[in-house]
Scaffold this active site. Sequence first.
Site, mmCIF file in Angstrom:
data_model
loop_
_atom_site.group_PDB
_atom_site.id
_atom_site.type_symbol
_atom_site.label_atom_id
_atom_site.label_comp_id
_atom_site.label_asym_id
_atom_site.label_seq_id
_atom_site.Cartn_x
_atom_site.Cartn_y
_atom_site.Cartn_z
ATOM 1 N N GLU A 86 1.122 -0.444 -4.978
ATOM 2 C CA GLU A 86 0.239 0.652 -5.371
ATOM 3 C C GLU A 86 1.029 1.953 -5.309
ATOM 4 O OE1 GLU A 86 -3.785 2.717 -3.600
ATOM 5 O OE2 GLU A 86 -1.937 2.593 -2.426
ATOM 6 N N ASP A 106 0.825 -1.206 0.000
ATOM 7 C CA ASP A 106 0.000 0.000 0.000
ATOM 8 C C ASP A 106 0.865 1.265 0.000
ATOM 9 O OD1 ASP A 106 -2.726 1.203 0.420
ATOM 10 O OD2 ASP A 106 -1.752 1.968 2.225
#
Length: 327
Positions: free
Chosen positions: A262, A232
Amino acid sequence: MDNGTMLQGFSWYLPADGAHWRRLAKSAQRLADEGITAVWLPPAYKGQAGGFDVGYGVYDTYDLGEFDQKGTVATKYGTKDEYLACIRSLQAAGVQALGDVVLNQRMGADATEDVVAREVAANDRNRVVAGPHKIRAWTRFCFPGRRGRYSTFTWDWRCFHGVDWDDATRRGGIYLFDGKSWDDEVDHDDNGNYDYLMGCDVDLSYPPAYDELVRWGKWYLDTTGLDGFRFDALKHMGREFYQRWLPEMRNYTGRELFSVGEYWTPRVDELVSYINDMPTMSLFDVPLHYHFYSASCSNGDFDLSKLFDRTLSTWNPVRAVTFVENH
């Protein structure tokens, strides 16, 4: 992992009924029969909102739904035993299980500390708007519900760059702790330096914090047997961290541990730059996502021959993970 099909195995709006791990486990063989080769599982550890936390308000990474913390034993998705059973069910069906790892921020601290900090501008984190002064920050994490099980490490203000709340004045802002500096190898297109995102921003270069995250990573892999990771908020984290941490996990397990990150930007040059610095992971093709979005809103006027223009899939198809939409 070869050219497979990964399913995002959750959404933000799942019911907070503690039954998701059981649902996924029951679906494992059906997913395999439909051609799914990997499932991206949501963050499995306890968040600040307890049984209602989607998983990104990270409180205790060692609590996978085992301890009575934040008002619940189970997470939003279920208990630790159910999580492990879900992973085993997927793997038994020939489907890889990828764990969502959120290491940029911590929330829901157990106590405050008085810390000297500088307030910086929200739209330019390099610009100081108030000189050093004492604030009261929620930065002490001692996890009383876990009582030292698996780790006795206590997080305090030294483990973080800064916070967004001064409890002494009951005032929000972005506060950089005195003696700290934002990581440089992050996104600079937004807010001057986009290291800070939310909560207590982890100082990944602080040796005690880094060492604890290495210990946790090894424990997490030993405990779960996951096949890989989804990472993340990469644009908010110094690149050096995963350049070190992920090879350590691979060396420890002796496995590939397929990993996709990400890095949220529509600019393909930023993704290419990140991959050049990070030869150890793939990235989601965010520019392609925006092209899909534009096509969906075009009333048929989008030129599909240009769908892959300026996308990661064109620049580096081996390291690109395509997607239409996510959580």
